[in-house]
Write a protein that holds these residues in place. Structure first.
Motif, PDB file in Angstrom:
ATOM      1  N   ASP A   1       0.840  -1.201   0.000  1.00  0.00           N
ATOM      2  CA  ASP A   1       0.000   0.000   0.000  1.00  0.00           C
ATOM      3  C   ASP A   1       0.876   1.253   0.000  1.00  0.00           C
ATOM      4  N   PHE A   2       1.386   1.628  -1.158  1.00  0.00           N
ATOM      5  CA  PHE A   2       2.269   2.790  -1.230  1.00  0.00           C
ATOM      6  C   PHE A   2       1.544   4.093  -0.926  1.00  0.00           C
ATOM      7  N   LYS A   3       0.257   4.142  -1.191  1.00  0.00           N
ATOM      8  CA  LYS A   3      -0.505   5.351  -0.854  1.00  0.00           C
ATOM      9  C   LYS A   3      -0.419   5.600   0.651  1.00  0.00           C
ATOM     10  N   GLY A   4      -0.569   4.561   1.423  1.00  0.00           N
ATOM     11  CA  GLY A   4      -0.444   4.673   2.872  1.00  0.00           C
ATOM     12  C   GLY A   4       0.967   5.052   3.284  1.00  0.00           C
ATOM     13  N   PHE A   5       1.959   4.509   2.585  1.00  0.00           N
ATOM     14  CA  PHE A   5       3.350   4.828   2.867  1.00  0.00           C
ATOM     15  C   PHE A   5       3.609   6.313   2.646  1.00  0.00           C
ATOM     16  N   TYR A   6       3.142   6.832   1.528  1.00  0.00           N
ATOM     17  CA  TYR A   6       3.342   8.251   1.235  1.00  0.00           C
ATOM     18  C   TYR A   6       2.598   9.124   2.242  1.00  0.00           C
TER      19      TYR A   6
ATOM     20  N   THR B   1       2.706  12.712   6.838  1.00  0.00           N
ATOM     21  CA  THR B   1       2.202  12.938   8.191  1.00  0.00           C
ATOM     22  C   THR B   1       3.337  13.010   9.201  1.00  0.00           C
ATOM     23  N   ASN B   2       4.266  12.074   9.107  1.00  0.00           N
ATOM     24  CA  ASN B   2       5.339  11.993  10.090  1.00  0.00           C
ATOM     25  C   ASN B   2       6.399  13.075   9.907  1.00  0.00           C
ATOM     26  N   MET B   3       6.730  13.413   8.683  1.00  0.00           N
ATOM     27  CA  MET B   3       7.763  14.424   8.426  1.00  0.00           C
ATOM     28  C   MET B   3       7.177  15.828   8.426  1.00  0.00           C
ATOM     29  N   GLY B   4       5.941  15.924   8.032  1.00  0.00           N
ATOM     30  CA  GLY B   4       5.342  17.224   7.794  1.00  0.00           C
ATOM     31  C   GLY B   4       5.458  17.540   6.315  1.00  0.00           C
ATOM     32  N   LEU B   5       4.472  18.191   5.774  1.00  0.00           N
ATOM     33  CA  LEU B   5       4.417  18.468   4.340  1.00  0.00           C
ATOM     34  C   LEU B   5       5.607  19.299   3.873  1.00  0.00           C
TER      35      LEU B   5
ATOM     36  N   ALA C   1       8.640  19.610   5.115  1.00  0.00           N
ATOM     37  CA  ALA C   1       9.887  18.838   5.110  1.00  0.00           C
ATOM     38  C   ALA C   1       9.902  17.833   3.970  1.00  0.00           C
ATOM     39  N   ALA C   2       8.800  17.144   3.750  1.00  0.00           N
ATOM     40  CA  ALA C   2       8.734  16.151   2.679  1.00  0.00           C
ATOM     41  C   ALA C   2       8.879  16.818   1.310  1.00  0.00           C
ATOM     42  N   VAL C   3       8.199  17.929   1.128  1.00  0.00           N
ATOM     43  CA  VAL C   3       8.243  18.637  -0.150  1.00  0.00           C
ATOM     44  C   VAL C   3       9.641  19.165  -0.444  1.00  0.00           C
ATOM     45  N   SER C   4      10.370  19.521   0.580  1.00  0.00           N
ATOM     46  CA  SER C   4      11.699  20.110   0.372  1.00  0.00           C
ATOM     47  C   SER C   4      12.694  19.133  -0.231  1.00  0.00           C
ATOM     48  N   HIS C   5      12.382  17.846  -0.247  1.00  0.00           N
ATOM     49  CA  HIS C   5      13.295  16.834  -0.786  1.00  0.00           C
ATOM     50  C   HIS C   5      13.037  16.526  -2.262  1.00  0.00           C
ATOM     51  N   VAL C   6      12.089  17.207  -2.862  1.00  0.00           N
ATOM     52  CA  VAL C   6      11.753  16.979  -4.267  1.00  0.00           C
ATOM     53  C   VAL C   6      11.849  18.313  -5.001  1.00  0.00           C
ATOM     54  N   PRO C   7      12.470  18.320  -6.203  1.00  0.00           N
ATOM     55  CA  PRO C   7      12.569  19.570  -6.954  1.00  0.00           C
ATOM     56  C   PRO C   7      11.198  20.192  -7.220  1.00  0.00           C
ATOM     57  N   ILE C   8      11.151  21.503  -7.144  1.00  0.00           N
ATOM     58  CA  ILE C   8       9.895  22.238  -7.345  1.00  0.00           C
ATOM     59  C   ILE C   8       9.258  21.888  -8.684  1.00  0.00           C
ATOM     60  N   ALA C   9      10.073  21.735  -9.717  1.00  0.00           N
ATOM     61  CA  ALA C   9       9.539  21.440 -11.052  1.00  0.00           C
ATOM     62  C   ALA C   9       8.731  20.142 -11.061  1.00  0.00           C
ATOM     63  N   GLN C  10       9.154  19.153 -10.281  1.00  0.00           N
ATOM     64  CA  GLN C  10       8.410  17.893 -10.218  1.00  0.00           C
ATOM     65  C   GLN C  10       7.065  18.080  -9.537  1.00  0.00           C
ATOM     66  N   TRP C  11       7.027  18.902  -8.496  1.00  0.00           N
ATOM     67  CA  TRP C  11       5.751  19.185  -7.832  1.00  0.00           C
ATOM     68  C   TRP C  11       4.808  19.905  -8.782  1.00  0.00           C
ATOM     69  N   LEU C  12       5.345  20.872  -9.513  1.00  0.00           N
ATOM     70  CA  LEU C  12       4.502  21.637 -10.437  1.00  0.00           C
ATOM     71  C   LEU C  12       3.957  20.743 -11.546  1.00  0.00           C
ATOM     72  N   ALA C  13       4.779  19.842 -12.055  1.00  0.00           N
ATOM     73  CA  ALA C  13       4.315  18.915 -13.095  1.00  0.00           C
ATOM     74  C   ALA C  13       3.203  18.020 -12.562  1.00  0.00           C
ATOM     75  N   ALA C  14       3.361  17.534 -11.342  1.00  0.00           N
ATOM     76  CA  ALA C  14       2.337  16.669 -10.749  1.00  0.00           C
ATOM     77  C   ALA C  14       1.041  17.438 -10.507  1.00  0.00           C
TER      78      ALA C  14
END
Length: 77
Positions: A12-17, A22-26, A28-41
């Protein structure tokens, strides 16, 4: 368990994500992925919304393009 969200079944990767967010905080989690990838998603998911009319779709595409330009400038620094 002990204040952390249990993601349950390993398949259940949805639960993992959800657990990571939840555990890291949004932020902190977002800071580990390039902004361009977030925008594309965001663009991919948002453009699938059946409530978007042509005018809103155009605004969304322009806004994402502007945010991508900002992200490129930030990546260069």
């Amino acid at each position: 368990m002990d204040g952390f969200y249990d993601y349950g079944d390993p398949e259940d990767f949805k639960g993992f994500y959800l657990a990571i967010l939840t555990n890291m905080g949004l932020r902190a989690a977002v800071s580990h992925v390039p902004i361009a990838q977030w925008l594309a998603a965001i663009q991919e998911v948002a453009l699938q919304n059946p409530k978007l009319d042509d005018a809103l779709r155009d605004r969304l595409v322009r806004a994402i393009a502007e945010l991508n330009a900002i992200a490129e400038c930030l990546d260069e620094r």
